[in-house]
Design an enzyme around this catalytic site. Structure first.
Site, PDB file in Angstrom:
ATOM      1  N   TYR A 141      11.457  22.369 -17.034  1.00 55.35           N
ATOM      2  CA  TYR A 141      11.282  21.109 -17.760  1.00 55.35           C
ATOM      3  C   TYR A 141      10.540  21.306 -19.082  1.00 55.35           C
ATOM      4  O   TYR A 141      10.726  20.530 -20.007  1.00 55.35           O
ATOM      5  CB  TYR A 141      10.499  20.106 -16.913  1.00 55.35           C
ATOM      6  CG  TYR A 141      11.345  19.278 -15.989  1.00 55.35           C
ATOM      7  CD1 TYR A 141      12.059  19.879 -14.955  1.00 55.35           C
ATOM      8  CD2 TYR A 141      11.422  17.896 -16.125  1.00 55.35           C
ATOM      9  CE1 TYR A 141      12.821  19.112 -14.095  1.00 55.35           C
ATOM     10  CE2 TYR A 141      12.180  17.127 -15.268  1.00 55.35           C
ATOM     11  CZ  TYR A 141      12.878  17.734 -14.253  1.00 55.35           C
ATOM     12  OH  TYR A 141      13.634  16.975 -13.407  1.00 55.35           O
ATOM     13  N   LYS A 187      12.646  30.599  -5.193  1.00 56.64           N
ATOM     14  CA  LYS A 187      13.920  31.328  -5.203  1.00 56.64           C
ATOM     15  C   LYS A 187      13.595  32.764  -5.588  1.00 56.64           C
ATOM     16  O   LYS A 187      14.116  33.337  -6.554  1.00 56.64           O
ATOM     17  CB  LYS A 187      14.885  30.639  -6.187  1.00 56.64           C
ATOM     18  CG  LYS A 187      16.296  31.147  -6.149  1.00 56.64           C
ATOM     19  CD  LYS A 187      17.078  30.774  -4.889  1.00 56.64           C
ATOM     20  CE  LYS A 187      18.412  31.484  -4.866  1.00 56.64           C
ATOM     21  NZ  LYS A 187      19.109  31.366  -3.568  1.00 56.64           N
ATOM     22  N   ASP A 219      17.396  26.911  -1.469  1.00 61.91           N
ATOM     23  CA  ASP A 219      18.704  26.550  -0.902  1.00 61.91           C
ATOM     24  C   ASP A 219      18.590  26.329   0.602  1.00 61.91           C
ATOM     25  O   ASP A 219      19.108  25.348   1.157  1.00 61.91           O
ATOM     26  CB  ASP A 219      19.777  27.611  -1.247  1.00 61.91           C
ATOM     27  CG  ASP A 219      19.319  29.037  -0.987  1.00 61.91           C
ATOM     28  OD1 ASP A 219      18.125  29.253  -0.684  1.00 61.91           O
ATOM     29  OD2 ASP A 219      20.170  29.955  -1.078  1.00 61.91           O
ATOM     30  N   ASP A 243      12.040  18.191  -8.028  1.00 57.05           N
ATOM     31  CA  ASP A 243      12.815  17.013  -8.429  1.00 57.05           C
ATOM     32  C   ASP A 243      13.986  16.824  -7.475  1.00 57.05           C
ATOM     33  O   ASP A 243      14.229  15.731  -6.961  1.00 57.05           O
ATOM     34  CB  ASP A 243      13.312  17.209  -9.871  1.00 57.05           C
ATOM     35  CG  ASP A 243      14.150  16.038 -10.339  1.00 57.05           C
ATOM     36  OD1 ASP A 243      13.722  14.889 -10.120  1.00 57.05           O
ATOM     37  OD2 ASP A 243      15.232  16.262 -10.903  1.00 57.05           O
ATOM     38  N   ASP A 247      14.319  13.913  -4.034  1.00 53.36           N
ATOM     39  CA  ASP A 247      15.361  12.888  -3.855  1.00 53.36           C
ATOM     40  C   ASP A 247      16.000  13.049  -2.480  1.00 53.36           C
ATOM     41  O   ASP A 247      16.264  12.071  -1.782  1.00 53.36           O
ATOM     42  CB  ASP A 247      16.458  13.023  -4.930  1.00 53.36           C
ATOM     43  CG  ASP A 247      16.212  12.118  -6.130  1.00 53.36           C
ATOM     44  OD1 ASP A 247      15.036  11.818  -6.415  1.00 53.36           O
ATOM     45  OD2 ASP A 247      17.200  11.718  -6.791  1.00 53.36           O
TER      46      ASP A 247
HETATM   47  C1  IPM Z   1      11.830  11.888 -11.437  1.00 56.64           C
HETATM   48  C2  IPM Z   1      12.922  11.639 -12.446  1.00 56.64           C
HETATM   49  C3  IPM Z   1      12.504  12.269 -13.763  1.00 56.64           C
HETATM   50  C4  IPM Z   1      12.379  13.755 -13.539  1.00 56.64           C
HETATM   51  C5  IPM Z   1      13.412  11.954 -14.948  1.00 56.64           C
HETATM   52  C6  IPM Z   1      13.617  10.484 -15.130  1.00 56.64           C
HETATM   53  C7  IPM Z   1      12.882  12.584 -16.219  1.00 56.64           C
HETATM   54  O1  IPM Z   1      14.138  12.119 -11.983  1.00 56.64           O
HETATM   55  O2  IPM Z   1      10.695  11.413 -11.667  1.00 56.64           O
HETATM   56  O3  IPM Z   1      12.098  12.533 -10.430  1.00 56.64           O
HETATM   57  O4  IPM Z   1      13.383  14.477 -13.606  1.00 56.64           O
HETATM   58  O5  IPM Z   1      11.262  14.198 -13.307  1.00 56.64           O
HETATM   59 MN    MN Z   2      14.051  12.917  -9.955  1.00 55.37          MN
END
Ligand code: IPM
Ligand code: MN
Length: 352
Positions: A141, A187, A219, A243, A247
């Site tokens: 990032y 990784k 993975d 990230d 999710d």
């Molecule tokens: C998160 C989001 C952000 C990230 C984006 C919106 C920049 O996906 O907070 O997980 O990738 O960190």
């Molecule tokens: Mn995210």
């Protein structure tokens, strides 16, 4: 207690959910005699529209002068074609960097009442209670060099030992206060940055003999999250892996809309729901405010050290779900409410 909180509703459903979260904070303040002062500022796409920058200098300055920041979400399809500098996401990354936060806590906890809302079979997912500590200030990032030309896009995944150590320390400390298991995810079979990561985490483990440390590849971890989610307690991992895995972990608990996050370690702490701006449902009054409300509970706990108030708010969320209430993302909940109705229901429990 008194606290100054900067509120950054941002884009899409960020506006609707932060409104409910702040209202909950106000109910708590009223009940316990706290004084919270709010300043609302622009970030993301709406900030680009109104000021030409996704993170106006004034927004960052206000955040830095406050005790905590509560953010909704940034982004939307109308901003997709903007150059990198103007993207709403660049505003959020600039905010994280500007505050200096490097440890992003993303708990994924499955409420018993939502087992049927999980995409996994009940027997596999029951009892899931894990926390991802995502490194937030480095990795792909932020690594340099980075560029895009017509022919090539370039990013750099780099970590220094101090960057790994400080986030790993946060993770060890949290694991110590939980079930004392830490999974460090990398990784290292391919990436040098991961080999360093593993070395530093292993070295630090000597200071935490009470915590069981395991290493895993990202993975395989992605697979294990859906085959044996209950085997995880605390996961620590680099920015991009975190990230993606967060999710995945969040949706195991029924809906991405429910999960909070806290970003710690910097000058000012930042709280935001894990979900995004959800442009498809923005403005319809159906967004799930529980991620934002649970983020406020984390704010009460970490920044204000008001454990009792944080617990009360989390308990109100639990009771609300148990009573069958939910927004449309929680299809299995029989009592469907709007964003504001769900917020109001939580608040009614806070004053009982
Ligand atoms: C998160 C989001 C952000 C990230 C984006 C919106 C920049 O996906 O907070 O997980 O990738 O960190
Ligand atoms: Mn995210």
């Amino acid at each position: 207690m008194k606290a100054k909180i900067t509120v950054l509703p941002g884009d899409g459903i960020g506006v609707e959910v932060t409104r409910e979260a702040v209202a909950c904070l106000e109910t708590i303040a009223g009940r316990f005699g706290h004084e919270f002062h709010y300043e609302e500022r622009l970030i993301g796409g709406i900030a680009v529209d109104q000021t030409g920058s996704p993170l106006p200098a004034e927004t960052l300055a206000t955040c830095l002068a406050s005790d905590a920041v509560l953010l909704g979400a940034v982004g939307g399809p109308q901003y997709d074609s903007l150059p990198p500098k103007l993207k709403p996401e660049t505003g959020l990354l600039g905010l994280r960097a500007g505050l200096g936060v490097y440890a992003n806590l993303r708990p994924a906890f499955l409420h018993d009442s939502l087992i049927d809302a999980s995409p996994l079979k009940a027997d596999i997912v029951r009892g899931t209670d894990l926390l991802i500590v995502r490194e937030l200030a480095g990795g792909a990032y932020f690594g340099q060099p980075r560029e895009i030309t017509e022919e090539r896009g370039l990013n750099t995944m780099a970590y220094t030992a101090p960057e790994v150590e400080r986030v790993a320390r946060v993770a060890f400390e949290i694991a110590r206060g939980r079930r004392k298991k830490l999974s460090s995810i990398d990784k290292a079979n391919v990436l040098e940055s991961s080999q360093l990561w593993r070395k530093v985490v292993t070295r630090l483990a000597a200071e935490y003999p009470d915590v069981t440390l395991e290493h895993g590849y990202v993975d395989s971890c992605a697979m294990a999250l859906v085959t044996r989610p209950t085997s995880f307690d605390v996961i620590v991992t680099e920015n991009l892996f975190g990230d993606i895995l967060s999710d995945e972990a969040s949706v195991l608990t029924g809906s991405l809309g429910m999960l909070p996050s806290a970003s710690l370690g910097g000058e000012v702490e930042l709280y935001e729901p894990v979900h995004g701006s959800a442009p498809d449902i923005a403005g319809k009054g159906i967004a799930n405010p529980l991620g934002a409300i649970a983020s406020v509970a984390m704010l009460l706990r970490h920044t204000c050290q008001l454990e009792n108030e944080a617990n009360l708010l989390e308990e109100a969320i639990r009771r609300t779900l148990e009573a069958g209430y939910g927004t449309p993302d929680l299809k299995s909940q029989p009592r469907q409410l709007s964003t504001t109705e769900l917020g109001a229901h939580i608040r009614s429990l806070l004053t009982q």
